[in-house]
Design an enzyme around this catalytic site. Structure first.
Site, PDB file in Angstrom:
ATOM      1  N   ASN A   1      53.651  49.055  40.349  1.00 50.85           N
ATOM      2  CA  ASN A   1      53.987  48.920  38.936  1.00 50.85           C
ATOM      3  C   ASN A   1      53.726  50.242  38.227  1.00 50.85           C
ATOM      4  O   ASN A   1      52.631  50.817  38.347  1.00 50.85           O
ATOM      5  CB  ASN A   1      53.106  47.841  38.287  1.00 50.85           C
TER       6      ASN A   1
ATOM      7  N   HIS B   1      48.963  47.500  40.558  1.00 52.18           N
ATOM      8  CA  HIS B   1      49.177  47.682  39.118  1.00 52.18           C
ATOM      9  C   HIS B   1      48.504  48.984  38.708  1.00 52.18           C
ATOM     10  O   HIS B   1      47.614  49.483  39.390  1.00 52.18           O
ATOM     11  CB  HIS B   1      48.572  46.507  38.341  1.00 52.18           C
ATOM     12  N   GLY B   2      48.910  49.527  37.549  1.00 54.22           N
ATOM     13  CA  GLY B   2      48.307  50.783  37.088  1.00 54.22           C
ATOM     14  C   GLY B   2      48.751  51.947  37.948  1.00 54.22           C
ATOM     15  O   GLY B   2      47.942  52.764  38.391  1.00 54.22           O
ATOM     16  N   GLY B   3      50.059  52.036  38.197  1.00 51.08           N
ATOM     17  CA  GLY B   3      50.588  53.075  39.101  1.00 51.08           C
ATOM     18  C   GLY B   3      50.676  54.457  38.499  1.00 51.08           C
ATOM     19  O   GLY B   3      50.893  55.430  39.226  1.00 51.08           O
TER      20      GLY B   3
ATOM     21  N   ASP C   1      48.967  36.179  35.505  1.00 49.74           N
ATOM     22  CA  ASP C   1      47.736  36.962  35.543  1.00 49.74           C
ATOM     23  C   ASP C   1      46.547  36.102  35.126  1.00 49.74           C
ATOM     24  O   ASP C   1      46.221  35.968  33.954  1.00 49.74           O
ATOM     25  CB  ASP C   1      47.865  38.185  34.622  1.00 49.74           C
TER      26      ASP C   1
ATOM     27  N   GLY D   1      47.347  52.319  32.249  1.00 55.22           N
ATOM     28  CA  GLY D   1      47.308  53.348  31.205  1.00 55.22           C
ATOM     29  C   GLY D   1      46.821  54.688  31.720  1.00 55.22           C
ATOM     30  O   GLY D   1      46.912  54.988  32.906  1.00 55.22           O
TER      31      GLY D   1
ATOM     32  N   ASP E   1      56.138  40.180  33.626  1.00 56.20           N
ATOM     33  CA  ASP E   1      54.904  40.844  34.061  1.00 56.20           C
ATOM     34  C   ASP E   1      53.695  40.375  33.228  1.00 56.20           C
ATOM     35  O   ASP E   1      53.776  40.308  32.000  1.00 56.20           O
ATOM     36  CB  ASP E   1      55.126  42.359  33.883  1.00 56.20           C
ATOM     37  N   HIS E   2      52.588  40.070  33.897  1.00 55.11           N
ATOM     38  CA  HIS E   2      51.336  39.667  33.234  1.00 55.11           C
ATOM     39  C   HIS E   2      51.490  38.469  32.307  1.00 55.11           C
ATOM     40  O   HIS E   2      50.970  38.473  31.177  1.00 55.11           O
ATOM     41  CB  HIS E   2      50.717  40.839  32.446  1.00 55.11           C
TER      42      HIS E   2
END
Ligand code: 13P
Length: 283
Positions: A231, A209-211, A104, A182, A82-83
């Protein structure tokens, strides 16, 4: 079942309108909590190992355990890097046995993001590894809840998204539509209209992203409008810590084995809740 690629695990998600959870892991407790949830339900899962977490993990020990655990599992699993921020760490991940990598390049200018992503796709596809890439930029803790309204050029542009997917040949596209990584400061403000436009124009799976920190209603709308991979990390990590802290207050004699099981059980509960909301189905 066994290790599968991202392309394989997401193949039915657009037509059947559901999402597969991509949970970030840093240790055995998280892996066992997540896998016991998906194995109970018989559904696929994506295990994310983030480049940013490599400093707190010993991959030489962790990856052989993971690959063996995945091989023995009853469900299809993607091991996703990831990333990843550069070609070198992504090659290393592929060498270690990851079945999918995320590059990313979201802070790079469009042309440079295309150039670097394309190079990674060429290399990864030659060894049958899937590639996810990001266009627009999903920020982090420093960002605010109405992300994208306060800053320019962070949301994914639909026209650019079509060009990016065509030019790079990626298997899944991570979009920026208002989430941040976050803990949110305030209420998340998601741009469903933008997501709808991107979904109409792009024919590969879309990634959120940022789920963490979203409501059940948010998740359901996101999946209905077109998100196929979600995610999720911070919410799961905070819930595990909270459960340990409660256990320590209630049971002063709790030792490490008990604490470990409490955290694992809480992670399993959180994953079960999310699988239901995401509508994850067997592949
Ligand atoms: P959260 O920590 O906000 O759930 O985001 C996880 C993520 O997007 C990992 O790539």
């Amino acid at each position: 079942m066994s290790l599968v690629t991202l392309k394989e695990i997401l193949k039915k998600t657009i037509i059947e309108k559901y999402a597969v959870g991509a949970f970030n892991i840093v240790n055995h407790t998280m892996v066992e909590g997540i896998l016991s949830a998906v194995e109970d339900k018989g559904v696929p899962v994506i295990l994310n190992v983030a480049e940013a977490h490599l400093g707190i993990m010993d991959l030489d020990n962790f990856i052989p355990y993971l690959l063996d655990r995945i091989r023995r599992s009853s469900v299809p699993i993607v091991l996703n890097f990831d990333h990843g921020t550069n070609y070198k760490t992504i090659i290393e991940a592929i060498d270690r046995g990851f079945s999918s990598v995320m590059f990313d390049g979201s802070t790079l200018p469009f042309e440079e993001n295309v150039f670097q992503t394309k190079k990674i796709v060429r290399m990864a596809h030659s060894v049958e590894v899937s590639v996810e890439a990001e266009l627009g930029h999903v920020g982090g803790l420093e960002e605010c809840s109405n992300y994208g309204q306060k800053r320019d050029n962070v949301f994914t542009e639909p026209e650019e998204a079509i060009a990016f997917v065509r030019q790079t040949g990626i298997d899944a596209l991570a979009v920026s539509i208002g989430t941040v990584h976050g803990v949110y400061r305030g209420v998340p403000c998601l741009n469903y209209e933008l997501l709808k436009k991107i979904r109409q124009m792009v024919d590969i799976p879309l990634v959120l992203h940022g789920g963490s920190g979203l409501s059940v209603d948010d998740y359901q709308k996101l999946v209905a409008v077109g998100i196929n991979k979600i995610n999720f990390f911070t919410g799961m990590s905070l819930a595990a810590v909270e459960s340990v802290s409660v256990e320590l207050k209630e049971n002063v004699n709790a030792g490490f084995p008990e604490i470990n099981l409490v955290a694992q059980k809480r992670i399993k509960e959180i994953v079960l809740e999310h699988l239901k909301i995401f509508g994850t189905k067997p592949i």
